[in-house]
Design a protein around this motif. Structure first.
Motif, PDB file in Angstrom:
ATOM      1  N   TYR A 243       0.928  -1.229  -0.121  1.00 42.34           N
ATOM      2  CA  TYR A 243      -0.218  -0.388   0.410  1.00 42.34           C
ATOM      3  C   TYR A 243       0.619   1.412  -0.193  1.00 42.34           C
ATOM      4  O   TYR A 243       0.272   2.208  -0.717  1.00 42.34           O
ATOM      5  N   LEU A 244       1.694   0.840   1.354  1.00 40.62           N
ATOM      6  CA  LEU A 244       3.162   2.119   1.015  1.00 40.62           C
ATOM      7  C   LEU A 244       3.113   2.196  -0.357  1.00 40.62           C
ATOM      8  O   LEU A 244       3.927   3.648  -0.553  1.00 40.62           O
ATOM      9  N   ILE A 245       3.814   1.709  -1.078  1.00 40.56           N
ATOM     10  CA  ILE A 245       4.613   1.757  -2.096  1.00 40.56           C
ATOM     11  C   ILE A 245       3.841   2.409  -3.488  1.00 40.56           C
ATOM     12  O   ILE A 245       3.974   3.018  -4.172  1.00 40.56           O
ATOM     13  N   VAL A 246       2.220   1.770  -3.516  1.00 41.43           N
ATOM     14  CA  VAL A 246       1.385   2.473  -4.848  1.00 41.43           C
ATOM     15  C   VAL A 246       1.207   3.665  -4.278  1.00 41.43           C
ATOM     16  O   VAL A 246       1.524   4.342  -5.178  1.00 41.43           O
ATOM     17  N   VAL A 247       1.270   4.413  -3.116  1.00 41.10           N
ATOM     18  CA  VAL A 247       1.359   5.817  -2.351  1.00 41.10           C
ATOM     19  C   VAL A 247       2.618   6.480  -3.097  1.00 41.10           C
ATOM     20  O   VAL A 247       2.552   7.187  -3.595  1.00 41.10           O
ATOM     21  N   PHE A 248       3.587   5.398  -2.439  1.00 38.86           N
ATOM     22  CA  PHE A 248       4.764   7.086  -2.677  1.00 38.86           C
ATOM     23  C   PHE A 248       5.272   6.937  -4.804  1.00 38.86           C
ATOM     24  O   PHE A 248       5.857   7.515  -4.762  1.00 38.86           O
ATOM     25  N   LEU A 249       4.617   5.787  -5.627  1.00 42.11           N
ATOM     26  CA  LEU A 249       4.796   5.721  -6.657  1.00 42.11           C
ATOM     27  C   LEU A 249       3.547   6.468  -7.161  1.00 42.11           C
ATOM     28  O   LEU A 249       4.243   7.720  -8.258  1.00 42.11           O
ATOM     29  N   PHE A 250       3.123   6.844  -6.600  1.00 43.40           N
ATOM     30  CA  PHE A 250       1.894   8.428  -7.130  1.00 43.40           C
ATOM     31  C   PHE A 250       2.966  10.122  -6.849  1.00 43.40           C
ATOM     32  O   PHE A 250       1.929  10.940  -7.647  1.00 43.40           O
ATOM     33  N   PHE A 251       3.856   9.773  -5.763  1.00 50.54           N
ATOM     34  CA  PHE A 251       4.405  10.922  -5.315  1.00 50.54           C
ATOM     35  C   PHE A 251       5.384  11.020  -6.344  1.00 50.54           C
ATOM     36  O   PHE A 251       5.550  12.827  -6.597  1.00 50.54           O
ATOM     37  N   LEU A 252       6.226   9.719  -6.842  1.00 46.97           N
ATOM     38  CA  LEU A 252       6.929  10.366  -7.293  1.00 46.97           C
ATOM     39  C   LEU A 252       6.303  10.562  -8.934  1.00 46.97           C
ATOM     40  O   LEU A 252       7.254  11.537  -9.819  1.00 46.97           O
ATOM     41  N   LEU A 253       5.269  10.144  -9.609  1.00 42.44           N
ATOM     42  CA  LEU A 253       4.525  10.978 -10.343  1.00 42.44           C
ATOM     43  C   LEU A 253       4.160  12.291 -10.593  1.00 42.44           C
ATOM     44  O   LEU A 253       4.590  12.639 -11.973  1.00 42.44           O
ATOM     45  N   SER A 254       4.070  12.458  -9.102  1.00 42.23           N
ATOM     46  CA  SER A 254       3.416  14.372  -9.457  1.00 42.23           C
ATOM     47  C   SER A 254       4.793  15.004  -9.012  1.00 42.23           C
ATOM     48  O   SER A 254       4.359  16.086  -9.134  1.00 42.23           O
ATOM     49  N   LEU A 255       5.760  13.838  -9.420  1.00 40.22           N
ATOM     50  CA  LEU A 255       6.742  15.408  -9.142  1.00 40.22           C
ATOM     51  C   LEU A 255       7.786  15.034 -10.532  1.00 40.22           C
ATOM     52  O   LEU A 255       8.188  15.675 -10.857  1.00 40.22           O
ATOM     53  N   ILE A 256       7.695  14.730 -11.706  1.00 42.17           N
ATOM     54  CA  ILE A 256       7.925  13.845 -12.826  1.00 42.17           C
ATOM     55  C   ILE A 256       6.946  14.688 -14.011  1.00 42.17           C
ATOM     56  O   ILE A 256       6.242  14.646 -14.118  1.00 42.17           O
ATOM     57  N   LYS A 257       7.568  15.106 -15.157  1.00 39.63           N
ATOM     58  CA  LYS A 257       7.400  15.158 -16.886  1.00 39.63           C
ATOM     59  C   LYS A 257       6.305  14.034 -16.861  1.00 39.63           C
ATOM     60  O   LYS A 257       7.174  13.154 -16.765  1.00 39.63           O
ATOM     61  N   GLU A 258       5.078  14.351 -17.728  1.00 43.59           N
ATOM     62  CA  GLU A 258       4.255  13.120 -18.097  1.00 43.59           C
ATOM     63  C   GLU A 258       4.935  12.593 -18.642  1.00 43.59           C
ATOM     64  O   GLU A 258       5.141  12.303 -19.714  1.00 43.59           O
ATOM     65  N   ASN A 259       4.929  11.006 -18.645  1.00 44.27           N
ATOM     66  CA  ASN A 259       5.519  10.095 -20.072  1.00 44.27           C
ATOM     67  C   ASN A 259       4.220   9.090 -20.177  1.00 44.27           C
ATOM     68  O   ASN A 259       3.782   9.073 -18.773  1.00 44.27           O
ATOM     69  N   ARG A 260       3.453   8.768 -21.290  1.00 44.93           N
ATOM     70  CA  ARG A 260       2.545   8.082 -21.297  1.00 44.93           C
ATOM     71  C   ARG A 260       2.683   6.826 -20.918  1.00 44.93           C
ATOM     72  O   ARG A 260       1.313   6.859 -20.630  1.00 44.93           O
ATOM     73  N   VAL A 261       3.326   6.200 -21.408  1.00 47.15           N
ATOM     74  CA  VAL A 261       3.980   4.930 -21.323  1.00 47.15           C
ATOM     75  C   VAL A 261       4.108   4.230 -19.471  1.00 47.15           C
ATOM     76  O   VAL A 261       3.125   4.007 -19.476  1.00 47.15           O
TER      77      VAL A 261
END
Length: 368
Positions: free
Chosen positions: A4-22
């Motif tokens: 569960y914590l990994i899933v939360v952290f994954l979306f935190f990382l995605l909120s920091l980087i430029k969107e990559n569609r793949v």
């Protein structure tokens, strides 16, 4: 718990980087499979599975789910495919309402908040009828925003046929806060908060319902249930006050920069009010969930007003909050850990009997 914590952290990382569609596609595919294909975890699936195969015999309230369940059972569809189909429907409804208004980093940030605050409870513990009702409600909001009230109320009736907590949707068309001044909105909120703190709501409700003992017992059933015991004064209140302050402080900027922000503003303020009531009268605790997407979207709108440095601080703060909420949610009850997923069992062709599945988390969870 680490999953569960990994899933939360994954979306935190995605909120920091430029969107990559793949990368974004596979990240959302991962969270979809994680949320919608859970197997032995969760609580309510036990009674739903039993009733699915036995068929509902009588359900005078909330008949929509009864008819849906019986229809799919009569077609010979197994319970778990049925379960996954309608969890998927609700998942993509949430994806639609968020993706329709934000993208890239913003979409990831909103999903991080959604998962810890509402998503894990709705999709893993899974109050199934309630979840389907919320998926339908998201479709109804489109017509409310367009002021197509006949279509809106048609969907609201359908929502209530799955879960009566959807009755909150009946009053939304008459709740118009976006034309009120900030002072008026502060006054309404803090007056309501004060009345709840001194329990005026309970005194009035108990006086009204005293002649109706059955309804009285149903309304106040959850007061003695530890899961729903809480106080209006809570950490959640602090987070909502942060939202209230900044949404009023920056409302003009938000209005200039985001289309349909007036609708989001209106629904978010309604969420903040109903959330107060849900802490005071526990049986109403699911009602604000219908409006939660607008609260999360407003948090993103607020974030965009900050400088780069403040954005980073804000995101890290809410990551820590997300971790704390997730840990609290998971450790309070045995239904989340161990997490199990149906896909490996389906690939192997393994069928587990009901009793084994029903008792699995009670035997193996460290959180009893």
């Amino acid at each position: 718990m680490i999953a569960y914590l990994i899933v939360v952290f994954l979306f935190f990382l995605l909120s920091l980087i430029k969107e990559n569609r793949v990368f974004f596609f596979f990240s959302f595919l991962l969270v979809y499979l994680f949320l919608c294909y859970g197997y032995m975890c969760g609580s309510d699936w036990r009674i739903y599975e039993e009733e699915y195969y036995a068929h509902f015999k009588m359900r005078l309230v909330e008949p929509g789910y009864m008819m849906l369940s019986n229809f799919f059972a009569d077609l010979g569809v197994g319970f778990w495919p049925f379960h996954i189909i309608f969890k998927s429907f609700s998942f993509f409804s949430y994806y639609y309402i968020f993706r329709n208004r934000v993208s890239g980093q913003g979409l990831a940030f909103v999903w991080m908040l959604f998962l810890c605050s509402f998503g894990f409870y709705l999709f893993i513990d899974c109050p199934f009828r309630n979840l389907i009702a919320m998926g339908i409600a998201i479709l109804a909001f489109k017509f409310l925003e367009q002021q197509k009230y006949i279509l809106y109320y048609g969907f609201v009736i359908l929502v209530c046929s799955f879960h009566l907590s959807g009755s909150i949707l009946l009053v939304l068309p008459i709740m118009n806060f976006k034309k009120m001044s900030n002072k008026t909105l502060y006054l309404i909120y803090f007056t309501f908060l004060f009345l709840l703190l001194v329990h005026v709501d309970k005194l009035v409700l108990k006086a009204i319902l005293a002649p109706f003992p059955y309804i009285y017992d149903r309304i106040f059933f959850y007061e003695d249930t530890s899961m729903f015991q809480g106080s209006v004064l809570s950490v959640g209140l602090v987070l909502r006050l942060i939202c209230l302050f900044f949404m009023l402080q920056y409302r003009n900027w938000i209005h200039r920069h985001y289309d349909s922000s007036g609708f989001v503003f209106n629904m978010c303020y309604a969420y903040l009010l109903f959330s107060l009531l849900s802490y005071s009268i526990p049986i109403t605790f699911r009602m604000p969930f219908f409006l939660a997407p607008f609260y999360l979207l407003m948090m993103f709108f607020i974030l965009q007003r900050f400088s780069f440095l403040n954005k980073c601080v804000f995101k890290v703060f809410y990551l820590l909050v997300a971790f704390l909420i997730t840990i609290k949610t998971i450790t309070e009850r045995p239904y989340y850990v161990p997490y199990t997923n149906i896909i490996p069992y389906a690939i192997e062709g393994t069928e587990l009997d009901y009793d084994y599945r029903s008792n699995y988390n009670f035997k193996h969870s460290p959180y009893k």
